[in-house]
Design an enzyme around this catalytic site. Structure first.
Site, short mmCIF file in Angstrom:
data_model
loop_
_atom_site.label_atom_id
_atom_site.label_comp_id
_atom_site.label_asym_id
_atom_site.label_seq_id
_atom_site.Cartn_x
_atom_site.Cartn_y
_atom_site.Cartn_z
CE LYS A 34 -140.70 -28.41 111.01
NZ LYS A 34 -141.54 -27.20 111.03
NE ARG A 126 -144.84 -21.93 107.03
CZ ARG A 126 -143.92 -22.42 107.85
NH1 ARG A 126 -142.63 -22.36 107.52
NH2 ARG A 126 -144.25 -22.97 109.00
CE1 TYR A 244 -112.67 -31.46 91.62
CE2 TYR A 244 -113.86 -31.71 93.69
CZ TYR A 244 -113.42 -32.23 92.48
OH TYR A 244 -113.75 -33.51 92.14
CG MET A 292 -120.36 -35.83 96.49
SD MET A 292 -120.76 -36.86 95.07
CE MET A 292 -121.01 -35.63 93.79
C1 LIG Z 1 -141.27 -26.49 112.27
C2 LIG Z 1 -142.35 -25.89 113.06
C3 LIG Z 1 -142.23 -25.74 114.46
C4 LIG Z 1 -140.94 -25.98 115.20
O1 LIG Z 1 -140.13 -24.82 115.06
P1 LIG Z 1 -138.70 -24.65 115.72
O2 LIG Z 1 -138.31 -23.27 115.31
O3 LIG Z 1 -137.83 -25.69 115.13
O4 LIG Z 1 -138.83 -24.80 117.19
C5 LIG Z 1 -143.34 -25.31 115.17
N1 LIG Z 1 -144.50 -25.00 114.52
C6 LIG Z 1 -144.64 -25.09 113.18
C7 LIG Z 1 -145.93 -24.71 112.54
C8 LIG Z 1 -143.56 -25.52 112.40
O5 LIG Z 1 -143.69 -25.59 111.07
#
Ligand SMILES: *Cc1c(COP(=O)(O)O)cnc(C)c1O
Length: 360
Positions: A34, A126, A244, A292
């Site tokens: 992802k 979640r 800055y 930046m």
């Molecule tokens: C992002 C995610 C993972 C991967 O988790 P990592 O901690 O990056 O290994 C696995 N399962 C779900 C549901 C996730 O949202």
């Protein structure tokens, strides 16, 4: 020659991390890709992992699944965010498998042959369905290919939540009277040990060389090296400030290299005065605030070691010795954020063993 910051992406290290995480005797080790493979680039990550034997990918959105499908025509692709009427056709056309998080999703998937996953909640609150509301009849009707849940505190091995979630997951699965592969472990879950692995594991961060938490480090190989070009070098007097707000003041005459990389590239602003670059193997403090597009690097020691520093040099902000975990700790965050912030202005190169660098 471009003087933009560069990322060198080590395909061999990615494969080594995958193999290390896959050494668990599970049926399959999937890869979570992802958010553009945590900022590293699905375009090279997915084909590299397919070559390494990975056959299952997880993404967040069906649109991400479409991109993975184009790179891995025969892979199994699960989509975390579930499915509704508006995207059912996309799932069908692209052979994407939804992770079903709602009763509506389960009903919608019934009889569709989508081979979905059922995501149950075991405490994260979640995504995922409450196990009590799930009737076995409905689950059977959508013919799931995977039963999954997600750990709340896998980055804290001592947390009692891990065992609690595991036993909740196990008792739900065994109540079902179905033989369907199960999945509970992300990277942290894999590191918790075999009883968390089940049939399919789903690592993300570990593949990309990070740890679930700066306090939970494992022997991952660095996948990303970050090279920032030196734009100019100047001597500053004792008492002069850099950047800055004038938050850093020279304790004596110092040599400062202004380098191209900033928070627009994903260098977190909280790293101001908190990080070191490397040049000729010497640690050089990042001085002043992160702008930046620019940072100040104190190269006094490099000069004093007898090197010259000029606008053909590159300092390394991440490499095998300066890990993304250390950067995350210095920035007060986690490796996930450091990686997913990596911006669009890099020249990116993938390095394969014994092959010339490939621009991506
Ligand atoms: C992002 C995610 C993972 C991967 O988790 P990592 O901690 O990056 O290994 C696995 N399962 C779900 C549901 C996730 O949202």
């Amino acid at each position: 020659m471009s003087r933009r910051p560069r990322l060198l992406l080590d395909a061999e290290a990615l494969v080594a991390n995958y193999q290390l995480l896959a050494q668990t005797g599970v049926q399959a080790t999937a890869a979570v890709v992802k958010a553009n493979a945590y900022g590293l680039g699905v375009d090279w990550v997915v084909p590299t992992l397919v070559d390494a034997g990975c056959e299952i990918f997880f993404v967040a959105y069906p649109e991400e699944g479409v991109q993975v499908r184009s790179l891995a025509p025969s892979a199994v692709i699960y989509v975390f965010h579930g499915m509704d009427r508006s995207n059912l056709e996309l799932y069908r056309a692209q052979r994407l498998r939804p992770c079903l998080n709602s009763r509506e999703g389960i009903q919608l998937a019934s009889g569709e042959g989508l081979e979905p996953a059922i995501h149950v909640d075991t405490g994260m609150h979640r995504l995922g369905l409450c196990v009590e509301t799930l009737a076995e009849r409905d689950i059977r009707a959508c013919s799931p290919s995977l039963l999954m849940s997600h750990l709340v505190a896998s980055d804290q091995p001592a947390s009692p939540l891990n065992m609690l979630q595991r036993s909740m997951f196990v008792s739900w699965v065994s109540s079902l009277n179905m033989t369907v592969p199960c999945s509970l472990a992300n990277t942290g879950g894999i590191l918790l040990g075999a009883e968390y692995h089940f049939e399919i594991t789903r690592p993300g961060i570990g593949l990309y060389g990070g740890s679930p938490d700066p306090s939970c480090v494992w022997p991952a190989r660095a996948v990303v090296s970050w090279h920032a070009p030196v734009l100019m070098v100047q001597k500053v007097d004792q008492g002069a400030s850099v950047g800055y707000g004038g938050t850093w003041i020279a304790d004596r005459e110092r040599v400062i290299a202004t380098c191209a990389s900033g928070y627009a590239d994903g260098l977190l602003r909280t790293l101001g005065n908190q990080w070191c670059a490397e040049l000729h193997g010497i640690r050089c403090p990042l001085v002043g605030r992160v702008s930046m597009d620019l940072i100040g690097i104190d190269v006094t020691e490099v000069i004093e070691a007898g090197f010259s520093v000029g606008s053909t040099d590159w300092v390394e902000l991440l490499n095998a010795r300066h890990s993304v975990d250390a950067m995350a700790a210095a920035a007060g965050t986690i490796a996930y954020e450091c990686l997913t912030r990596l911006g669009p202005r890099f020249d990116r190169f993938v390095t394969h063993s014994n092959q010339p660098m490939e621009s991506v």
